[in-house]
Design an enzyme around this catalytic site. Structure first.
Site, short mmCIF file in Angstrom:
data_model
loop_
_atom_site.label_atom_id
_atom_site.label_comp_id
_atom_site.label_asym_id
_atom_site.label_seq_id
_atom_site.Cartn_x
_atom_site.Cartn_y
_atom_site.Cartn_z
N VAL A 7 0.84 -1.20 0.00
CA VAL A 7 0.00 0.00 0.00
C VAL A 7 0.88 1.25 0.00
CG1 VAL A 7 -1.82 1.27 1.20
CG2 VAL A 7 -1.88 -1.22 1.15
N ASP A 8 1.93 1.25 0.81
CA ASP A 8 2.87 2.37 0.78
C ASP A 8 3.48 2.55 -0.60
OD1 ASP A 8 2.71 3.39 3.34
OD2 ASP A 8 4.35 2.21 4.13
N LEU A 9 3.93 1.46 -1.19
CA LEU A 9 4.58 1.55 -2.50
C LEU A 9 3.61 2.01 -3.58
CD1 LEU A 9 6.72 -1.71 -2.31
CD2 LEU A 9 7.51 0.64 -2.04
N GLY A 13 3.04 5.65 -3.18
CA GLY A 13 4.14 6.42 -3.75
C GLY A 13 4.04 6.53 -5.26
#
Length: 394
Positions: free
Chosen positions: A182-184, A187
Site C-alpha cells: 500500500v505504501d509503495l 508512492g
C-alpha cells in the site's frame, strides 16, 4: 529512454518512512533536484530500521551508517538537517519552499499548520507550488485526524480478507503481503499526481494541493477483486496461491521443488494437457473452458497436485518452454539477482558514496536503458549547513 526529464524541477521532501520517500525518489530518478529535510538528531525514522546496515568503511573516520530500508527509497537526494519545530527552522523551510516547484509531506492533518508550513501559508508565498500531502485517511472525513500505516490498510482496505489460505486448510487465515504494497502503490499514485500537476501548471501557472490517502489507494488497488464484488455482490474469499478468475493459475510442488503454472486461456490449457500426457482433459466439459475450470477447480487442483510430483521441475519447465506453456519459478533474493535476465536488464546497480563507498541498489524500472550511474542516498545532514541551507539554496 528517459534522460533527466525533470531536470530543473526542485522538490522539497518533508516526508519520511516509505510512501512519500518512494514518490520523491521517483522524482529524483527522473532528474529532479530533491532536498530532504530531516530532524538534526533523529533524521528519517527508517535510518534506524535495521539491521541490516551498511557501515562506513574502516578508517573513514565516520560513524554513520545506512540501513537497507533507508537505502531503498532515498537515493539521489540531498539531506539538510533542520528542526522546523523551532521558529528559525520553520523560517528556513519556508525559504526553501519559496524556491521549490514541489513539496511532499506525510504528516497528520494539521501538523504542519502549527509551524506555518501548510499549503495555504506556502501558497501565499509561492502560488506555483505543487504541494502533495500523503496521509492515512485523507484531508477530510471522520478519520482524517488519525495516523495510519501500511499494515493497517492492507487489512482495512480489503486486501488481507482474500489473501491467505482458505478456511479449513492448514495455515488458514488472513495474511499480509511480504512488502508494504500500500505504501509503495501510494508512492506511485503520488508520483503520477505530481507529474500531472506540473503539466497542468504549464497551462494555469498555478500549483495545487494534492490529497493522496493510503486508504483510497488500498481500496483502489483491489482492482479485479473489488470489481468482482461490485458486479456479483459476493465477497472474494481467500484462495491461497490460486487466482480468482483463471485456472489453473497457482503454485504446484514438483518432485524437487515448486513452480508457478499460469494458464491464462483455453489454448494454453490444451497445450499444458498435451505436455502432461492428458490431451483429452482439454475436451472434458468440466475443464474445456476457463469458466468451467473455475467451477470445478477443487477437482482439477487435486488431479494436478498428484500429477506434478511425477516429474522434476526441470523436466516440467523444459517441456513447458518447448510448448509455450506459461510458468514461473519462485526465487529467493540471491536467485533473483543472479538471474541472467535480471542481470541483462541492469536491475542491480552500485552507487559510489564519498564516505560509505559502494552502495548496492535496485534500478528504477522507469530507467530501462539508462546508462548513467545512480547516485547514492545521503547521510543525515550531509548537505548542511555548507551545502543546501536556506541561505545557500541555489
Amino acid at each position: 529512454m528517459l534522460h533527466r526529464a525533470l531536470e530543473g524541477v526542485r522538490v522539497l521532501d518533508l516526508s519520511r518512512i516509505l510512501a512519500g520517500p518512494w514518490c520523491t525518489q521517483n522524482l529524483a530518478d527522473l532528474g529532479a533536484e530533491v532536498t530532504k529535510v530531516e530532524h538534526p538528531e533523529r533524521g528519517d525514522d527508517t535510518r534506524g530500521w535495521g539491521p541490516p546496515y551498511l557501515e562506513a568503511p574502516e578508517g573513514s573516520g565516520d560513524t554513520q551508517r545506512l540501513s537497507g530500508y533507508f537505502i531503498c527509497c532515498n537515493r539521489g537526494k540531498r539531506s539538510v538537517a533542520i528542526d522546523y519545530g523551532t521558529p528559525e527552522g520553520a523560517a528556513q523551510v519556508r525559504e526553501l519552499a519559496r524556491a521549490a516547484d514541489v513539496l511532499v509531506e506525510n504528516y497528520k492533518v494539521g501538523t504542519l499548520r502549527r509551524y506555518g508550513l501548510d499549503y495555504d501559508t506556502l501558497k501565499a508565498i509561492n502560488p506555483r507550488l505543487v504541494y502533495l500531502s500523503v496521509t492515512g485517511f485523507g484531508q477530510s472525513g471522520p478519520m482524517a485526524d488519525k495516523p495510519g500505516y501500511d499494515y493497517v490498510f492492507q487489512g482495512m482496505g480489503g486486501l488481507m480478507s482474500y489473501t491467505g489460505q482458505p478456511d479449513g486448510t492448514p495455515g488458514a487465515g488472513p495474511l499480509r503481503t511480504g512488502v508494504a504494497v500500500v505504501d509503495l502503490s501510494t508512492g506511485m499514485y503520488a508520483t503520477s499526481a505530481v507529474l500531472a500537476a506540473l503539466y497542468q501548471r504549464q497551462a494555469t501557472g498555478l500549483g495545487a494541493h494534492l490529497d493522496i490517502a493510503l486508504l483510497d489507494v488500498a481500496v483502489a488497488m483491489n482492482a479485479n477483486q473489488a470489481a468482482n464484488y461490485l458486479v456479483s455482490g459476493q465477497n472474494p474469499q481467500r484462495s491461497g496461491n490460486a487466482h480468482p478468475n483463471c485456472a489453473p493459475y497457482e503454485v504446484f510442488r514438483c518432485a524437487d521443488g515448486h513452480l508457478i503454472l499460469a494458464i491464462g486461456n483455453d489454448s494454453q490449457f490444451a497445450r499444458f494437457c498435451a505436455v502432461a500426457g492428458m490431451p483429452g482433459l482439454a475436451q472434458d466439459p468440466c475443464y474445456a473452458t476457463n469458466s468451467a475450470r473455475i467451477e470445478h477447480l477443487p477437482a482439477l487442483r487435486t488431479l494436478l497436485t498428484d500429477l506434478f510430483p511425477t516429474r522434476t521441475r526441470a523436466a516440467w519447465t523444459d517441456a513447458f518452454d518447448a510448448a509455450g506453456v506459461p510458468w514461473g519459478p519462485i526465487h529467493t533474493m540471491d536467485e533473483v539477482f543472479a538471474h541472467p535476465q535480471v542481470q541483462h536488464r541492469g536491475l542491480m546497480q552500485v552507487a559510489e558514496h564519498p564516505v560509505m563507498g559502494r552502495v548496492p541498489m535496485v534500478r528504477n524500472p522507469m530507467l530501462a536503458g539508462h546508462d548513467l550511474p545512480l547516485p547514492a542516498p545521503p547521510l543525515l545532514g550531509e548537505h548542511s549547513p555548507a551545502g543546501c541551507t536556506a541561505r545557500s539554496y541555489p
